[in-house]
Design a protein around this motif. Structure first.
Motif, PDB file in Angstrom:
ATOM      1  N   MET A   1       0.832  -1.208   0.000  1.00  0.00           N
ATOM      2  CA  MET A   1       0.000   0.000   0.000  1.00  0.00           C
ATOM      3  C   MET A   1       0.867   1.258   0.000  1.00  0.00           C
ATOM      4  O   MET A   1       0.537   2.264  -0.596  1.00  0.00           O
ATOM      5  N   SER A   2       2.021   1.219   0.684  1.00  0.00           N
ATOM      6  CA  SER A   2       2.863   2.409   0.788  1.00  0.00           C
ATOM      7  C   SER A   2       3.503   2.778  -0.543  1.00  0.00           C
ATOM      8  O   SER A   2       4.126   3.831  -0.648  1.00  0.00           O
ATOM      9  N   ASP A   3       3.369   1.933  -1.583  1.00  0.00           N
ATOM     10  CA  ASP A   3       3.891   2.276  -2.911  1.00  0.00           C
ATOM     11  C   ASP A   3       3.200   3.520  -3.455  1.00  0.00           C
ATOM     12  O   ASP A   3       3.792   4.266  -4.240  1.00  0.00           O
ATOM     13  N   LEU A   4       1.957   3.755  -3.037  1.00  0.00           N
ATOM     14  CA  LEU A   4       1.219   4.929  -3.501  1.00  0.00           C
ATOM     15  C   LEU A   4       1.659   6.179  -2.746  1.00  0.00           C
ATOM     16  O   LEU A   4       1.616   7.274  -3.299  1.00  0.00           O
ATOM     17  N   TYR A   5       2.074   6.015  -1.510  1.00  0.00           N
ATOM     18  CA  TYR A   5       2.478   7.179  -0.708  1.00  0.00           C
ATOM     19  C   TYR A   5       3.779   6.876   0.043  1.00  0.00           C
ATOM     20  O   TYR A   5       3.808   6.880   1.283  1.00  0.00           O
ATOM     21  N   PRO A   6       4.874   6.664  -0.686  1.00  0.00           N
ATOM     22  CA  PRO A   6       6.160   6.323  -0.046  1.00  0.00           C
ATOM     23  C   PRO A   6       6.711   7.430   0.845  1.00  0.00           C
ATOM     24  O   PRO A   6       7.367   7.154   1.855  1.00  0.00           O
ATOM     25  N   ASN A   7       6.458   8.675   0.486  1.00  0.00           N
ATOM     26  CA  ASN A   7       6.975   9.790   1.282  1.00  0.00           C
ATOM     27  C   ASN A   7       6.243   9.908   2.624  1.00  0.00           C
ATOM     28  O   ASN A   7       6.864  10.197   3.656  1.00  0.00           O
ATOM     29  N   ILE A   8       4.934   9.699   2.601  1.00  0.00           N
ATOM     30  CA  ILE A   8       4.164   9.701   3.847  1.00  0.00           C
ATOM     31  C   ILE A   8       4.656   8.571   4.740  1.00  0.00           C
ATOM     32  O   ILE A   8       4.864   8.740   5.943  1.00  0.00           O
ATOM     33  N   ASP A   9       4.853   7.401   4.140  1.00  0.00           N
ATOM     34  CA  ASP A   9       5.326   6.249   4.898  1.00  0.00           C
ATOM     35  C   ASP A   9       6.699   6.526   5.528  1.00  0.00           C
ATOM     36  O   ASP A   9       6.933   6.246   6.708  1.00  0.00           O
ATOM     37  N   ALA A  10       7.605   7.110   4.736  1.00  0.00           N
ATOM     38  CA  ALA A  10       8.958   7.400   5.242  1.00  0.00           C
ATOM     39  C   ALA A  10       8.915   8.441   6.360  1.00  0.00           C
ATOM     40  O   ALA A  10       9.630   8.320   7.365  1.00  0.00           O
ATOM     41  N   PHE A  11       8.079   9.462   6.191  1.00  0.00           N
ATOM     42  CA  PHE A  11       7.973  10.513   7.212  1.00  0.00           C
ATOM     43  C   PHE A  11       7.451   9.935   8.523  1.00  0.00           C
ATOM     44  O   PHE A  11       7.979  10.234   9.600  1.00  0.00           O
ATOM     45  N   CYS A  12       6.431   9.092   8.434  1.00  0.00           N
ATOM     46  CA  CYS A  12       5.829   8.528   9.643  1.00  0.00           C
ATOM     47  C   CYS A  12       6.763   7.532  10.323  1.00  0.00           C
ATOM     48  O   CYS A  12       6.763   7.415  11.550  1.00  0.00           O
ATOM     49  N   ARG A  13       7.551   6.814   9.548  1.00  0.00           N
ATOM     50  CA  ARG A  13       8.529   5.910  10.146  1.00  0.00           C
ATOM     51  C   ARG A  13       9.654   6.692  10.829  1.00  0.00           C
ATOM     52  O   ARG A  13      10.234   6.227  11.807  1.00  0.00           O
ATOM     53  N   HIS A  14       9.951   7.871  10.304  1.00  0.00           N
ATOM     54  CA  HIS A  14      10.991   8.710  10.909  1.00  0.00           C
ATOM     55  C   HIS A  14      10.511   9.302  12.230  1.00  0.00           C
ATOM     56  O   HIS A  14      11.266   9.363  13.207  1.00  0.00           O
ATOM     57  N   ALA A  18       5.747  10.777  17.256  1.00  0.00           N
ATOM     58  CA  ALA A  18       4.652  11.748  17.084  1.00  0.00           C
ATOM     59  C   ALA A  18       3.336  10.977  17.040  1.00  0.00           C
ATOM     60  O   ALA A  18       2.919  10.484  15.986  1.00  0.00           O
ATOM     61  N   SER A  19       2.679  10.851  18.183  1.00  0.00           N
ATOM     62  CA  SER A  19       1.522   9.960  18.313  1.00  0.00           C
ATOM     63  C   SER A  19       0.358  10.345  17.403  1.00  0.00           C
ATOM     64  O   SER A  19      -0.267   9.485  16.777  1.00  0.00           O
ATOM     65  N   MET A  20       0.036  11.647  17.319  1.00  0.00           N
ATOM     66  CA  MET A  20      -1.079  12.065  16.476  1.00  0.00           C
ATOM     67  C   MET A  20      -0.803  11.742  15.007  1.00  0.00           C
ATOM     68  O   MET A  20      -1.703  11.333  14.266  1.00  0.00           O
ATOM     69  N   LEU A  21       0.431  11.905  14.586  1.00  0.00           N
ATOM     70  CA  LEU A  21       0.827  11.570  13.221  1.00  0.00           C
ATOM     71  C   LEU A  21       0.596  10.086  12.958  1.00  0.00           C
ATOM     72  O   LEU A  21       0.071   9.702  11.910  1.00  0.00           O
ATOM     73  N   GLN A  22       0.967   9.239  13.901  1.00  0.00           N
ATOM     74  CA  GLN A  22       0.817   7.791  13.731  1.00  0.00           C
ATOM     75  C   GLN A  22      -0.653   7.392  13.662  1.00  0.00           C
ATOM     76  O   GLN A  22      -1.041   6.544  12.849  1.00  0.00           O
ATOM     77  N   HIS A  23      -1.492   8.002  14.504  1.00  0.00           N
ATOM     78  CA  HIS A  23      -2.923   7.692  14.481  1.00  0.00           C
ATOM     79  C   HIS A  23      -3.552   8.095  13.147  1.00  0.00           C
ATOM     80  O   HIS A  23      -4.396   7.361  12.588  1.00  0.00           O
ATOM     81  N   ALA A  43      -5.530  12.271   4.391  1.00  0.00           N
ATOM     82  CA  ALA A  43      -4.327  12.730   3.689  1.00  0.00           C
ATOM     83  C   ALA A  43      -4.041  14.192   4.021  1.00  0.00           C
ATOM     84  O   ALA A  43      -2.886  14.566   4.254  1.00  0.00           O
ATOM     85  N   LYS A  44      -5.083  15.017   4.056  1.00  0.00           N
ATOM     86  CA  LYS A  44      -4.892  16.421   4.411  1.00  0.00           C
ATOM     87  C   LYS A  44      -4.484  16.563   5.874  1.00  0.00           C
ATOM     88  O   LYS A  44      -3.625  17.372   6.211  1.00  0.00           O
ATOM     89  N   SER A  45      -5.091  15.738   6.732  1.00  0.00           N
ATOM     90  CA  SER A  45      -4.766  15.794   8.153  1.00  0.00           C
ATOM     91  C   SER A  45      -3.331  15.362   8.413  1.00  0.00           C
ATOM     92  O   SER A  45      -2.643  15.924   9.274  1.00  0.00           O
ATOM     93  N   ILE A  46      -2.872  14.355   7.671  1.00  0.00           N
ATOM     94  CA  ILE A  46      -1.516  13.870   7.889  1.00  0.00           C
ATOM     95  C   ILE A  46      -0.500  14.913   7.423  1.00  0.00           C
ATOM     96  O   ILE A  46       0.574  15.064   8.010  1.00  0.00           O
ATOM     97  N   LEU A  47      -0.840  15.669   6.384  1.00  0.00           N
ATOM     98  CA  LEU A  47       0.033  16.759   5.949  1.00  0.00           C
ATOM     99  C   LEU A  47       0.074  17.848   7.016  1.00  0.00           C
ATOM    100  O   LEU A  47       1.139  18.399   7.321  1.00  0.00           O
TER     101      LEU A  47
END
Length: 251
Positions: A1-14, A18-23, A43-47
């Motif tokens: 699934m992260s193939d569609l949003y690799p940057n979001i995945d990388a940011f959240c793994r970094h 950040a608990s709210m980010l993970q939720h 998607a907007k909330s995660i940004l």
């Protein structure tokens, strides 16, 4: 699934702390997998969470961005665009308000809003062709996520090029691997002793510059070995606090 949003995945793994980010990331994955439009808001909330995380990390406590006269997050309820502008500014990616990047930032919300408006019209335009509406909805969801992923990737890459302040950072020790190796190779301990239950150790920065570190057992464990701190907490839970000097004299 992260193939569609690799940057979001990388940011959240970094930013695992950040608990709210993970939720919000969990909500994005769940809603997109289920084919629900909730993933657009996610998607907007995660940004927005990403921007807030970077603002908190990079802000200057002496001159916080929220208190500046031209602050984009001065209001009680800043918009996503406001948070994005604040993050961009703290990353030093724009020179002034006329910078072309500001135009790109301002168009992010426009893109997601207009995609939604287009979908609302799709029903009557398609003359009841539900298959078309369904495909359009799917493309809208993908476009919203890809747009957020692109912006987050841009922010994350810019952040990784920054030299963060180790005194204020929320990043873990492991984030500073190269710097840690240099310190360990060139900075040494100068003597150590136990005094009144505290560890006293010298840190030699240069030949005539030695700093004294004075740390208690609890401070040491809490800072570098939380599991042992937890075990020490368990073993001392039923024990009384030591008497103060005044209490000891009275007894």
């Amino acid at each position: 699934m992260s193939d569609l949003y690799p940057n979001i995945d990388a940011f959240c793994r970094h930013w695992t702390n950040a608990s709210m980010l993970q939720h919000t990331y969990e909500a994005l994955e769940r809603e997109f997998k289920a084919g629900n439009d909730g993933c657009i808001d996610a998607a907007k909330s995660i940004l927005e969470c990403a921007c807030k995380t970077l603002v908190e990390e990079l802000d200057d406590p002496i001159n916080p961005i929220r208190e500046r006269s031209d602050s984009p997050i001065k209001s009680d309820n800043p918009s996503l665009g406001n948070w994005l502008t604040a993050a961009i500014r703290l990353l030093n990616l724009v020179d002034d308000r006329t910078d072309p990047l500001n135009k790109v930032i301002s168009q992010y919300n426009t893109l997601t809003v207009e995609l939604g408006n287009f979908r609302k019209k799709a029903g009557p335009l398609s003359h009841g062709k539900l298959g078309f509406v369904s495909r359009l909805s799917e493309h809208h969801r993908r476009m919203a996520i890809i747009a957020a992923d692109t912006v987050i990737g841009f922010l994350h890459d810019a952040y990784l090029d920054q030299q963060t302040d180790p005194v204020r950072t929320f990043e873990p020790y492991e984030r500073f691997g190269v710097f840690n190796d240099k310190i360990d190779a060139h900075i040494g301990f100068v003597g150590a002793r136990i005094e009144d239950g505290r560890l006293i150790v010298g840190i030699e920065l240069e030949e005539f510059d030695t700093r004294r570190i004075d740390v208690s057992v609890s401070q040491l464990l809490f800072g570098v070995e939380r599991q042992t701190y937890k075990e020490a907490l368990r073993r001392t839970a039923a024990l009384p606090l030591p008497l103060s000097e005044e209490e000891a004299v009275d007894d």
